[in-house]
Design an enzyme around this catalytic site. Structure first.
Site, PDB file in Angstrom:
ATOM      1  CG  ASN A   1      -8.074   3.199   1.777  1.00 28.62           C
ATOM      2  OD1 ASN A   1      -6.862   3.198   1.954  1.00 28.62           O
ATOM      3  ND2 ASN A   1      -8.818   2.109   1.921  1.00 28.62           N
TER       4      ASN A   1
ATOM      5  CD  GLU B   1      -3.089   1.113   0.631  1.00 26.24           C
ATOM      6  OE1 GLU B   1      -2.420   2.049   0.133  1.00 26.24           O
ATOM      7  OE2 GLU B   1      -4.308   1.177   0.838  1.00 26.24           O
TER       8      GLU B   1
ATOM      9  CG  ASP C   1      -7.460   0.608  -1.235  1.00 27.66           C
ATOM     10  OD1 ASP C   1      -6.744   1.379  -0.559  1.00 27.66           O
ATOM     11  OD2 ASP C   1      -7.622  -0.588  -0.934  1.00 27.66           O
TER      12      ASP C   1
END
Length: 295
Positions: free
Chosen positions: A154, A20, A205
């Site tokens: 997010n 991420e 996301d």
């Protein structure tokens, strides 16, 4: 240019549970493996696919931003709060607000804005609706809860002038747009809905804004990256060979998009899941902003 899955290259394959937070910092691509608490870099121009581990901590590491004037020091959304992270893995906590919440929670994605503040979201481990928040860390180190009632916060991502912030609530399938006072960091009015994904479209996301002011979004569960015009209409959809893309980062001088992906919930994951991918694109991004401490 046509966006097709055939143009996607796996740069680092299948090593990570939950890669991420990809950012471009000082000629290197920096990203995390959240649940492993690890920070990595890939150097630009080397052609090497072997990442270098920069730090490891014993709590989840959601995202980092560089600290202005302090090489190898990062401000991190980590564990239950925000901390300064050094190369030896030491954490200097600024605050741990998620210790004071009623459900077990952790920090998630985060980014510094053009004014030098650090913004990061949180989520409950069990996905409790409304348990997530958005926090702003000011240059004096104060951590302020800016929004609550989110589920899985997010992003966020900022326009080049810092006056517009995009924030995803992944569980709700919604991307919010907020007007930000660049001087105070306060939100001007409440968040407005920018994009809402329908049932079966996946979840928004990680996000980034390109040089033309358009928003790129990793769509978890759909194996897609989408590019939206500032007025909210969909411009492009890029398929990637992994169902769970988690973050997007555009190279600031080359025409390359970096995408991280995850493995949870993927039966028989292939090399592209839990990986770093690249794909040529027709626009560029910007280097990551730094947190500018006044302490």
């Amino acid at each position: 240019m046509t966006f097709t899955a055939a143009t996607v290259t796996v740069v680092v394959g299948g090593w990570y549970e939950l890669a991420e937070g990809g950012r471009w910092v000082d000629g290197r691509y920096v990203y995390v493996d959240i649940l492993a608490g690890r920070l990595y870099e890939l150097r630009d121009g080397t052609g090497a696919s072997d990442p270098r581990q920069l730090a490891q901590i014993d709590v989840p590491l959601g995202a980092v931003a560089p600290v202005s004037g302090e090489p190898d020091v990062w401000i991190a959304a980590a564990g239950t709060g925000v901390a300064l992270l050094t190369a030896d893995g030491a954490l200097e906590w600024l605050d741990r607000p998620e210790d004071r919440t009623p459900v077990r929670s952790r920090m998630n994605d985060g980014v510094a804005d053009p004014a030098g503040r650090f913004w990061a979201g949180s989520m409950a481990y069990d996905g409790t609706p409304g348990a997530g928040s958005l926090y702003r860390t000011d240059p004096d180190g104060t951590v302020v809860r800016v929004l609550d009632g989110l589920t899985i916060a997010n992003g966020p991502a900022f326009s080049a002038d810092g006056t517009t912030m995009y924030l995803a609530d992944s569980a709700a399938g919604t991307i919010l747009r907020c007007r930000v006072d660049p001087v105070s960091g306060d939100l001007s009015g409440g968040p407005e809905s920018f994009v809402r994904l329908g049932d079966g479209e996946g979840s928004p996301d990680g996000m980034t804004v390109d040089e033309e002011g358009c928003l790129w979004v990793a769509i978890w569960g759909a194996g897609e990256v989408r590019r939206y015009h500032p007025d909210g209409h969909l411009l492009h959809t890029l398929g990637v060979p992994a169902p769970h893309p988690t973050s997007v980062c555009l190279h600031p001088t080359d025409h390359r998009l970096y995408v991280t992906t995850a493995r949870p919930g993927v039966p028989d994951p292939i090399t592209a899941s839990g990986a770093v991918l690249t794909v040529p694109v027709p626009v560029r991004g910007t280097a990551a902003c730094s947190w500018r401490s006044r302490s």
